[in-house]
Design an enzyme around this catalytic site. Structure first.
Site, PDB file in Angstrom:
ATOM      1  N   GLU A 258     -35.629   3.154  87.442  1.00 27.70           N
ATOM      2  CA  GLU A 258     -35.809   1.720  87.646  1.00 27.70           C
ATOM      3  C   GLU A 258     -35.038   0.978  86.557  1.00 27.70           C
ATOM      4  O   GLU A 258     -34.405   1.571  85.693  1.00 27.70           O
ATOM      5  CB  GLU A 258     -37.292   1.316  87.642  1.00 27.70           C
ATOM      6  CG  GLU A 258     -38.002   1.599  88.951  1.00 27.70           C
ATOM      7  CD  GLU A 258     -39.264   0.787  89.150  1.00 27.70           C
ATOM      8  OE1 GLU A 258     -39.492  -0.181  88.384  1.00 27.70           O
ATOM      9  OE2 GLU A 258     -40.031   1.110  90.075  1.00 27.70           O
TER      10      GLU A 258
ATOM     11  N   HIS B 236     -50.692  -7.204  99.995  1.00 26.92           N
ATOM     12  CA  HIS B 236     -49.265  -7.042  99.724  1.00 26.92           C
ATOM     13  C   HIS B 236     -48.505  -8.198 100.365  1.00 26.92           C
ATOM     14  O   HIS B 236     -47.596  -8.004 101.162  1.00 26.92           O
ATOM     15  CB  HIS B 236     -48.823  -5.693 100.297  1.00 26.92           C
ATOM     16  CG  HIS B 236     -47.552  -5.168  99.724  1.00 26.92           C
ATOM     17  ND1 HIS B 236     -47.260  -5.209  98.380  1.00 26.92           N
ATOM     18  CD2 HIS B 236     -46.483  -4.564 100.310  1.00 26.92           C
ATOM     19  CE1 HIS B 236     -46.078  -4.655  98.170  1.00 26.92           C
ATOM     20  NE2 HIS B 236     -45.589  -4.267  99.321  1.00 26.92           N
TER      21      HIS B 236
ATOM     22  N   ASP C 272     -45.061   0.337  91.885  1.00 26.28           N
ATOM     23  CA  ASP C 272     -45.343   0.191  90.456  1.00 26.28           C
ATOM     24  C   ASP C 272     -46.815  -0.119  90.216  1.00 26.28           C
ATOM     25  O   ASP C 272     -47.392   0.311  89.227  1.00 26.28           O
ATOM     26  CB  ASP C 272     -44.473  -0.920  89.857  1.00 26.28           C
ATOM     27  CG  ASP C 272     -43.012  -0.515  89.775  1.00 26.28           C
ATOM     28  OD1 ASP C 272     -42.732   0.691  89.739  1.00 26.28           O
ATOM     29  OD2 ASP C 272     -42.148  -1.408  89.764  1.00 26.28           O
TER      30      ASP C 272
END
Length: 482
Positions: A271, A104, A161
């Protein structure tokens, strides 16, 4: 036998394993030579061959490549404790990488030049999946946890997501998704953690136990401890998901409708994105309602009062898991095309709602399609009141917009990457001027002074936590904070 076990064995075949460290030459040895310090006993392996070290000099950004001296493939949590203590004694740095090349981070945040990288993907056991929580290793991917919890009708409250990310990786950063307006980020939904501090101490922490460490490690960017296990909250979810997608041509109305939807709570997921449309740009609303067969959503009631363009609405039904895992086919295609391995100079921003419309318009006016390389532009709000991690820095406003330029560098040349990183830095300066913050997994070069501004007014608390839990500054140098 798990695929992880097989892949780990394949990794170790032919790899060069270190057994000692020479403090004079600052190098590893595969035999116990004169003057070398033997490694502590390990359940896993410390690899020093070129292939292992090169693989760990990689992250999702594919921009910075800092090669470590060695890679720890831990066989247990105790291996991490032992190697953090060893690194501290020998004056070297160490950091956890959550699955090499898939971490990440996009700008070397989990890389360690001349130190040790820990490949956390080998710690991937789901120890317990209950009705209201799950106790899992930090290397477990969110999709693995979801597959284990859904037979009980349960899910983590917030999912990113892309759910191939690891639990430990997103808890170190934040973990944001379309449910954040209701539940906060993933760091707001972790109940307790086992953490190896920079002192080499294994500590269990929670809101009621070792609270200062619990608060420091959530969104702590790996600066105070390595998360090795976590208890994650689970909530009940219906098995089906109805997705509504519609286009707006007016940014103001789009953002106002989004803010209204996160306040009235009629949808479970909110979103939005900026998309190409008729030679220009449009604003795409994506909202979802979860449901049980026989209790289908009332479409007209849910969509009442929204100002999207007539004729642009698309409605589709699917399973909750397929919705949560919706990016998997796209990612597989990008991997097949080779684009997944291109540089990703991403920029994720937290923008105060009071300035969001003008800021978004300004940035979009300066951002071409070529600048994005067909990467998406996300734009959606959440509520600051749901955030509980002190070191997740967001603007001082009731509503905060995530505004993400998820760039792919096409062509993947050093010149193009440098240009895009430079544009990110210019946007970051403008963002800072309006009181915005970055989500610090991005490709933005930051100085220690930038980091002090980022954490203000919590900088002194951040610095104090570093002195308390990692006094020798052993952990995670790739962030460049200190």
């Amino acid at each position: 036998m798990s695929s992880r076990t097989v892949s780990r064995r394949a990794l170790l075949q032919g790899a060069l394993v270190a057994v000692a460290f020479n403090p004079v030459s600052r190098s590893w040895a595969s035999t116990l030579e004169a003057g070398a310090v033997p490694l502590p006993p390990l359940d896993g392996e410390l690899l020093m061959d070129t292939a292992s070290r090169t693989a760990s000099a990689e992250d999702f950004g594919h921009i910075l490549h800092r090669t470590p001296w060695a890679v720890l493939v831990p066989g247990s949590v105790e291996d991490i404790v032992a190697m953090v203590r060893f690194a501290r004694r020998q004056g070297m740095k160490i950091a956890a990488a959550r699955g090499l090349g898939e971490s990440h981070s996009t700008f070397g945040q989990s890389q360690v030049p001349a130190g040790i990288v820990i490949d956390m993907s080998t710690l991937s056991t789901l120890h317990e999946v209950g009705d209201d929580s799950a106790w899992v290793d930090a290397g477990v991917r969110w999709h693995e946890l979801l597959q284990a919890s859904l037979p009980r009708g349960k899910s983590p409250p917030v999912l990113t997501d892309y759910i191939e990310l690891s639990v430990g990786g997103t808890l170190s950063a934040g973990g944001i998704g379309g449910q954040a307006f209701r539940w906060g980020l993933q760091v707001d939904n972790v109940l307790e953690m086992d953490v190896v501090t920079g002192r080499g101490e294994l500590v269990r922490c929670s809101r009621s136990r070792e609270r200062p460490l619990f608060d420091a490690v959530r969104s702590g960017l790996g600066q105070f401890g390595i998360i090795v296990r976590a208890r994650v909250r689970l909530v009940e979810v219906p098995p089906r998901a109805r997705t509504y997608i519609a286009l707006y041509d007016d940014l103001h109305r789009f953002m106002e409708d989004q803010r209204r939807l996160i306040e009235d709570g009629r949808f479970d997921y909110v979103e939005g994105s900026v998309v190409a449309s008729n030679g220009g740009r449009a604003y795409q609303l994506e909202v979802v309602k979860y449901f049980t067969p026989g209790s289908e959503p009332h479409d007209a009631r849910l969509l009442a009062g929204l100002g999207f363009q007539p004729g642009t609405l698309q409605v589709s039904d699917g399973s909750y898991f397929d919705f949560a895992n919706r990016l998997a086919p796209l990612v597989e295609l990008l991997k097949q095309l080779g684009v997944w391995g291109f540089p990703h100079p991403w920029l994720d921003m937290f923008v105060p709602a009071r300035s969001a419309e003008s800021f978004v318009q300004e940035v979009l006016s300066q951002t071409t399609e070529a600048d994005m390389g067909q990467g998406p532009i996300l734009l959606y709000p959440f509520r600051a009141s749901e955030l509980t991690a002190p070191f997740l820095r967001t603007p001082n406003d009731r509503h905060v917009f995530l505004f993400s330029l998820l760039r792919t560098a096409i062509p993947p040349t050093p010149e193009n990457v440098a240009s895009l990183v430079g544009k990110n830095r210019a946007i970051f300066d403008r963002l800072t001027a309006i009181g915005g913050k970055i989500y610090p997994v991005d490709a933005v070069p930051l100085s220690p002074a930038d980091w002090r501004r980022h954490f203000h007014p919590a900088w002194e608390r951040f610095e104090h936590a570093k002195r308390r839990y990692d006094p020798d500054r052993v952990l995670t140098p790739g962030q460049g904070i200190f």
